[in-house]
Design an enzyme around this catalytic site. Structure first.
Site, PDB file in Angstrom:
ATOM      1  N   LYS A  79       0.814  -1.219   0.000  1.00 42.17           N
ATOM      2  CA  LYS A  79       0.000   0.000   0.000  1.00 42.17           C
ATOM      3  C   LYS A  79       0.847   1.268   0.000  1.00 42.17           C
ATOM      4  CE  LYS A  79      -1.561  -1.423   4.106  1.00 42.17           C
ATOM      5  NZ  LYS A  79      -0.526  -2.380   4.549  1.00 42.17           N
ATOM      6  N   HIS A 208       1.093  -3.748  14.928  1.00 42.44           N
ATOM      7  CA  HIS A 208       1.697  -2.632  14.191  1.00 42.44           C
ATOM      8  C   HIS A 208       1.814  -1.481  15.189  1.00 42.44           C
ATOM      9  CE1 HIS A 208       2.572   0.515  11.378  1.00 42.44           C
ATOM     10  NE2 HIS A 208       2.430  -0.264  10.323  1.00 42.44           N
ATOM     11  N   GLU A 285       6.364  -5.924   8.363  1.00 43.97           N
ATOM     12  CA  GLU A 285       5.655  -5.366   7.196  1.00 43.97           C
ATOM     13  C   GLU A 285       6.080  -3.918   6.944  1.00 43.97           C
ATOM     14  OE1 GLU A 285       1.648  -5.726   8.545  1.00 43.97           O
ATOM     15  OE2 GLU A 285       1.718  -7.902   8.628  1.00 43.97           O
ATOM     16  N   GLY A 287       6.782  -0.511   5.227  1.00 44.42           N
ATOM     17  CA  GLY A 287       6.357   0.171   4.000  1.00 44.42           C
ATOM     18  C   GLY A 287       7.287   1.335   3.756  1.00 44.42           C
ATOM     19  N   ARG A 288       7.101   2.355   4.586  1.00 46.88           N
ATOM     20  CA  ARG A 288       7.876   3.594   4.451  1.00 46.88           C
ATOM     21  C   ARG A 288       9.385   3.336   4.416  1.00 46.88           C
ATOM     22  NH1 ARG A 288       5.236   5.637   7.936  1.00 46.88           N
ATOM     23  NH2 ARG A 288       4.033   7.294   7.011  1.00 46.88           N
ATOM     24  N   ASP A 381       0.237  12.210   5.347  1.00 54.27           N
ATOM     25  CA  ASP A 381       1.354  11.584   6.059  1.00 54.27           C
ATOM     26  C   ASP A 381       2.184  12.595   6.857  1.00 54.27           C
ATOM     27  OD1 ASP A 381       2.530   9.113   6.638  1.00 54.27           O
ATOM     28  OD2 ASP A 381       4.200   9.502   5.295  1.00 54.27           O
ATOM     29  N   ASP A 409      -7.647  24.406  -5.526  1.00 55.34           N
ATOM     30  CA  ASP A 409      -8.119  24.146  -4.177  1.00 55.34           C
ATOM     31  C   ASP A 409      -7.105  24.657  -3.156  1.00 55.34           C
ATOM     32  OD1 ASP A 409     -10.266  21.983  -2.845  1.00 55.34           O
ATOM     33  OD2 ASP A 409      -8.511  22.473  -1.630  1.00 55.34           O
ATOM     34  N   TYR A 437       3.404   6.788   0.761  1.00 51.10           N
ATOM     35  CA  TYR A 437       2.020   7.269   0.800  1.00 51.10           C
ATOM     36  C   TYR A 437       1.889   8.601   0.035  1.00 51.10           C
ATOM     37  CZ  TYR A 437       2.260   3.725   4.362  1.00 51.10           C
ATOM     38  OH  TYR A 437       2.492   2.545   5.008  1.00 51.10           O
TER      39      TYR A 437
HETATM   40  N1  PLP Z   1       1.181  -3.250   7.818  1.00 50.58           N
HETATM   41  C1  PLP Z   1      -0.067  -2.795   7.984  1.00 50.58           C
HETATM   42  C2  PLP Z   1      -1.127  -3.761   8.385  1.00 50.58           C
HETATM   43  C3  PLP Z   1      -0.371  -1.446   7.794  1.00 50.58           C
HETATM   44  O1  PLP Z   1      -1.628  -1.013   7.961  1.00 50.58           O
HETATM   45  C4  PLP Z   1       0.666  -0.575   7.396  1.00 50.58           C
HETATM   46  C5  PLP Z   1       0.396   0.843   7.177  1.00 50.58           C
HETATM   47  O2  PLP Z   1      -0.666   1.355   7.336  1.00 50.58           O
HETATM   48  C6  PLP Z   1       1.948  -1.101   7.197  1.00 50.58           C
HETATM   49  C7  PLP Z   1       2.173  -2.434   7.445  1.00 50.58           C
HETATM   50  C8  PLP Z   1       3.102  -0.233   6.750  1.00 50.58           C
HETATM   51  O3  PLP Z   1       3.448   0.677   7.722  1.00 50.58           O
HETATM   52  P1  PLP Z   1       4.725   1.604   7.590  1.00 50.58           P
HETATM   53  O4  PLP Z   1       4.670   2.253   6.275  1.00 50.58           O
HETATM   54  O5  PLP Z   1       4.600   2.540   8.730  1.00 50.58           O
HETATM   55  O6  PLP Z   1       5.931   0.731   7.731  1.00 50.58           O
END
Ligand code: PLP
Length: 509
Positions: A79, A208, A285, A287-288, A381, A409, A437
């Site tokens: 995501k 998380h 998990e 992401g960032r 974010d 806007d 994000y």
């Molecule tokens: N895992 C889950 C279930 C999440 O909802 C998110 C972010 O919303 C992430 C992992 C990724 O988080 P981050 O980008 O803070 O590492």
């Protein structure tokens, strides 16, 4: 005769003057038309905003991860930035994936990733998506409530379930996820028993700590809580195998929190509660962590305003006179009385006085991408982008500055307040650490075009991930192929590669 001669001379002079004037006007018109034509043919499409994705940077982050968290297997949170080439590179590099929906699962399976390298990490699943997961053998998934168990029992009873608990509430994060997801740890025991009585297959515990965790302790204290629940699962007879410590890792180190320190804190807690002898598979998990620093957004300044405090007696002055005249500035600090007229003797003194007079109160820039596009991270974010100039500004003097996106806007504000030197319309600004994000939340609001992506990678990262450089898809970066690089500090990354096949519109850059 004299009269005739005088008349002829006057007529000739008048004719010459008129002809010269007409010629001057014609020349000016022709020159400006040619200039315009040249501007449009040379610039059109070449000043579109664009995103540089440095997949090699993500690979460096992966190496850093493997070095400092060797026991924790990363499952990239799709995501955060689902860009296909970026995910493909991570997939090739051996990373697993956290998917939140059917679309994300489809996307990752489409890269050839085996279903066993995916966790469906959305505790509240759309039924259709759950069925898609079942049909495609993505059997590892999270849950945090009995309603979800009922759904899973009906549609995917053999799924391997990971119970999501809330993280330690004492430790704050910029994005608190506890309110929306995760059961209270005290309720976890009842849920485990319920799952057992329903004949379901719980295999682990996850949490998380929230996006942009503010300290490392939240991981260790929640790992301790997770251990209690995990142990209880073992006692209930579940085949407990997985601890998933979620995301929350920052994209870049700050003065107060480094990845190394967070990793050390996690490792200590893992060694205490989940030593290797326990055989638990530890996953995360992030992401960032992977996406943020790999993306740079380059934008063009499309418009500019220089604001000054209100002035008196301007009706009879030209625009230039008003611009250059400090004497009639209404000094708002001192009850709107005109500022004292000052003798302009010394250049330094004058520029100091200008600052005191606050002659320029604010410079505003309008960019060709904004908060409804690649800068969505500003709205969602808490991101504060830092503008960097591609070409060095002509003066280093800085001014209070506000930076806006291109739509109509007022939420479309990229930077509310910063100090920077003046730049001109047509100049490039670029913003680093823009991958988290951001582009994934971009919209087509006002029918503005989305920034195009282009991909780069240092040679050694590419070779390590994709094998030898003989790969025909690769093209060495050459000067002139992409002129932006010749200005930019990114030039220092010599030997950069552009995978041409991934960049359908290099011309557009
Ligand atoms: N895992 C889950 C279930 C999440 O909802 C998110 C972010 O919303 C992430 C992992 C990724 O988080 P981050 O980008 O803070 O590492």
């Amino acid at each position: 005769v004299v009269v005739v001669v005088v008349v002829v001379v006057v007529v000739v002079v008048v004719v010459v003057v008129v002809v010269v004037k007409v010629m001057v006007v014609v020349v000016v018109i022709v020159v400006s038309a040619v200039e315009k034509a040249y501007f449009y043919t040379s610039k059109q499409g070449r000043d579109d905003a664009f995103v540089v994705v440095d997949v090699g940077q993500a690979y460096k982050k992966l190496k850093e991860w493997r070095q400092h968290l060797p026991r924790v297997r990363p499952f990239y949170a799709t995501k955060c930035n689902p860009d296909v080439q970026f995910c493909n590179f991570l997939a090739q590099a051996g990373v697993g994936f956290d998917c939140a929906s059917m679309g994300e699962i489809k996307h990752i399976l489409g890269l050839g990733v085996h279903p066993s390298r995916i966790i469906y990490a959305n505790p509240c699943k759309v039924l259709k998506h759950l069925r898609y997961a079942q049909e495609h053998n993505v059997d590892l998934m999270t849950f945090d409530d009995v309603h979800e168990l009922v759904k899973i029992q009906k549609w995917f009873p053999r799924a391997r379930l990971v119970l999501r608990i809330q993280s330690d509430k004492e430790h704050k994060a910029a994005h608190n996820l506890n309110e929306k997801f995760g059961c209270d740890p005290a309720a976890a025991y009842g849920l485990m028993k319920k799952a057992k009585s329903m004949g379901l297959n719980v295999v682990g515990v996850c949490f998380h700590v929230g996006g942009l965790a503010k300290d490392a302790k939240c991981y260790s204290t929640t790992i301790k809580t997770a251990n209690d629940i995990y142990t209880y699962g073992e006692q209930l007879g579940f085949d407990m195998r997985i601890l998933d410590i979620g995301g929350g890792f920052h994209g870049v180190d700050s003065e107060t929190l480094t990845f190394r320190y967070v990793a050390e804190t996690i490792n200590k807690a893992l060694d205490e509660y989940f030593p290797p002898s326990r055989g638990t598979e530890i996953m995360a998990e992030p992401g960032r962590y992977f996406a943020a620093s790999a993306f740079t957004v380059a934008v063009n300044v499309i418009s500019k305003k220089v604001l000054r405090p209100p002035q008196q007696d301007n009706k009879n002055k030209s625009y230039e006179e008003i611009e250059n005249d400090n004497s009639s500035v209404i000094d708002t600090k001192y009850n709107n009385t005109p500022a004292v007229k000052r003798s302009k003797t010394n250049e330094d003194e004058i520029s100091n006085l200008k600052r005191e007079d606050n002659t320029i109160s604010k410079v505003m820039y309008y960019l060709n991408d904004g908060a409804f596009g690649a800068f969505s991270n500003v709205l969602t974010d808490f991101y504060e982008p830092k503008p960097l100039c591609v070409e060095p500004p002509s003066s280093t003097e800085t001014f209070p500055t506000q930076v806006w996106g291109p739509t109509c806007d007022h939420f479309d504000c990229v930077i509310r307040k910063c100090e920077m030197p003046q730049v001109d319309i047509g100049q490039w600004l670029y913003f680093e650490v823009m991958g988290a994000y951001s582009t994934c939340l971009a919209t087509d609001f006002n029918a503005m075009e989305r920034a195009k992506f282009t991909y780069v990678c240092d040679e050694s990262s590419w070779n390590e991930v994709y094998g030898e450089c003989g790969n025909s898809e690769l093209h060495h970066y050459t000067d002139g192929l992409w002129e932006w690089f010749s200005y930019s500090p990114m030039k220092k990354q010599q030997g950069m590669l552009i995978r041409n096949g991934l960049n359908p519109d290099l011309e557009g850059v």
